[in-house]
Design a protein around this motif. Structure first.
Motif, PDB file in Angstrom:
ATOM      1  N   GLN A   5       0.994  -1.212   0.023  1.00  0.00           N
ATOM      2  CA  GLN A   5      -0.011  -0.209  -0.076  1.00  0.00           C
ATOM      3  C   GLN A   5       0.928   1.334  -0.103  1.00  0.00           C
ATOM      4  OE1 GLN A   5      -2.032   1.194   3.617  1.00  0.00           O
ATOM      5  NE2 GLN A   5      -3.989   1.365   2.563  1.00  0.00           N
ATOM      6  N   GLN A   7       1.152   5.798  -0.886  1.00  0.00           N
ATOM      7  CA  GLN A   7       0.167   6.858  -0.919  1.00  0.00           C
ATOM      8  C   GLN A   7       0.781   8.067  -1.534  1.00  0.00           C
ATOM      9  OE1 GLN A   7      -0.933   9.184   2.834  1.00  0.00           O
ATOM     10  NE2 GLN A   7      -2.884   8.544   2.316  1.00  0.00           N
ATOM     11  N   ARG A  12      -3.902  12.326  -1.406  1.00  0.00           N
ATOM     12  CA  ARG A  12      -4.013  11.172  -0.247  1.00  0.00           C
ATOM     13  C   ARG A  12      -4.697   9.995  -0.926  1.00  0.00           C
ATOM     14  NH1 ARG A  12      -4.647  13.340   5.018  1.00  0.00           N
ATOM     15  NH2 ARG A  12      -3.339  15.245   5.009  1.00  0.00           N
ATOM     16  N   TYR A  14      -4.401   6.399  -2.179  1.00  0.00           N
ATOM     17  CA  TYR A  14      -3.563   4.943  -2.101  1.00  0.00           C
ATOM     18  C   TYR A  14      -3.707   4.257  -3.328  1.00  0.00           C
ATOM     19  CZ  TYR A  14      -3.958   5.041   2.972  1.00  0.00           C
ATOM     20  OH  TYR A  14      -3.896   5.585   4.352  1.00  0.00           O
ATOM     21  N   HIS A 171      -8.736   6.254  -0.885  1.00  0.00           N
ATOM     22  CA  HIS A 171      -8.183   7.532  -0.206  1.00  0.00           C
ATOM     23  C   HIS A 171      -8.570   7.337   1.350  1.00  0.00           C
ATOM     24  CE1 HIS A 171      -7.819  10.039  -3.679  1.00  0.00           C
ATOM     25  NE2 HIS A 171      -9.105   9.161  -4.402  1.00  0.00           N
ATOM     26  N   THR A 177      -5.310   3.186   7.482  1.00  0.00           N
ATOM     27  CA  THR A 177      -4.794   2.569   6.275  1.00  0.00           C
ATOM     28  C   THR A 177      -5.693   1.487   5.833  1.00  0.00           C
ATOM     29  OG1 THR A 177      -3.484   1.103   7.641  1.00  0.00           O
ATOM     30  CG2 THR A 177      -2.506   3.131   6.888  1.00  0.00           C
TER      31      THR A 177
END
Length: 231
Positions: A5, A7, A12, A14, A171, A177
């Motif tokens: 993952q 960012q 913002r 992902y 996002h 997360t």
């Protein structure tokens, strides 16, 4: 299996990498144009060849890196057929299974935030795009969005998954997360706790959010898979 993952700090967003170590193949989901070099370098470090670039939907807050990555790697671009994007290599139907090496990825049509939203399910994880966010849900006030459709997509499709399914959105703006389907059923402020469709629609239709700053640039580019050559 490799799962990462990443960012983009500005939007913002992902971005996700899913790879099969033995087959040395990978898929990248929801890329960001400014982060393509980062993503490509990581794929090289992990020893993975990019096979497919997936989009959960046509984003309004950033330009996708799909076009750059296709030119750099030769990978195919894929997203929902409801996007009607003729520059994509694959247009996906609800319920398809895509294979990354030996890893099956199931497509789930989840319209509502936009008409072409699609979630991706694999290995007890679901990438929900902007359909289901952590303790929230994606806005419905542009790109043929529909609060009624969004409610049905979340409650009938995503909430039908096992409670232990890990939720990874496109996002997050509060530092989260991931979540689980069970958590979102209980605690999601917009649709959790058994909220009625009527109440959800009322909530979503009265968010009064400002439009994304890059919308006028991002949407036209993303309707061309991130190509800005003729814009």
């Amino acid at each position: 299996m490799i799962f990462r993952q990443l960012q983009d700090p500005e939007s913002r967003t992902y971005t996700y990498i899913l790879g099969d170590v033995e087959a040395k193949e990978a898929v990248l989901i929801d890329s960001v144009s400014e982060q393509t070099e980062r993503d490509f370098k990581l794929l090289q470090e992990l020893g993975l060849r990019l096979k497919l670039i997936l989009e959960t939907h046509v984003h309004a807050d950033h330009i996708t890196g799909a076009w750059k990555l296709r030119q750099q790697t030769g990978a195919n671009i894929a997203l929902s057929k409801l996007s009607c994007i003729d520059m994509a290599d694959q247009l996906l139907d609800d319920g398809e299974t895509i294979y990354i090496g030996a890893i099956p990825v199931k497509t789930i049509a989840t319209p509502g935030h936009t008409k072409s939203c699609m979630s991706f399910l694999f290995d007890n994880k679901v990438l929900t795009g902007d359909t289901l966010l952590i303790r929230a849900a994606g806005r419905c006030d542009f790109q043929e969005g529909s609060a009624e459709q969004l409610y049905d997509s979340i409650t009938n499709k995503l909430f039908s998954l096992p409670d232990s399914t890990l939720v990874y959105p496109a996002h997050d703006y509060r530092g989260f997360t991931c979540s689980t389907i069970g958590e979102e059923k209980r605690f999601n402020q917009r649709i959790g706790g058994g909220k009625s469709k009527e109440k959800f629609i009322e909530t979503m239709n009265n968010l009064n959010l400002a439009y994304p700053k890059k919308m006028d640039v991002a949407v036209p580019a993303n309707l061309r898979c991130g190509s800005t050559d003729t814009l």
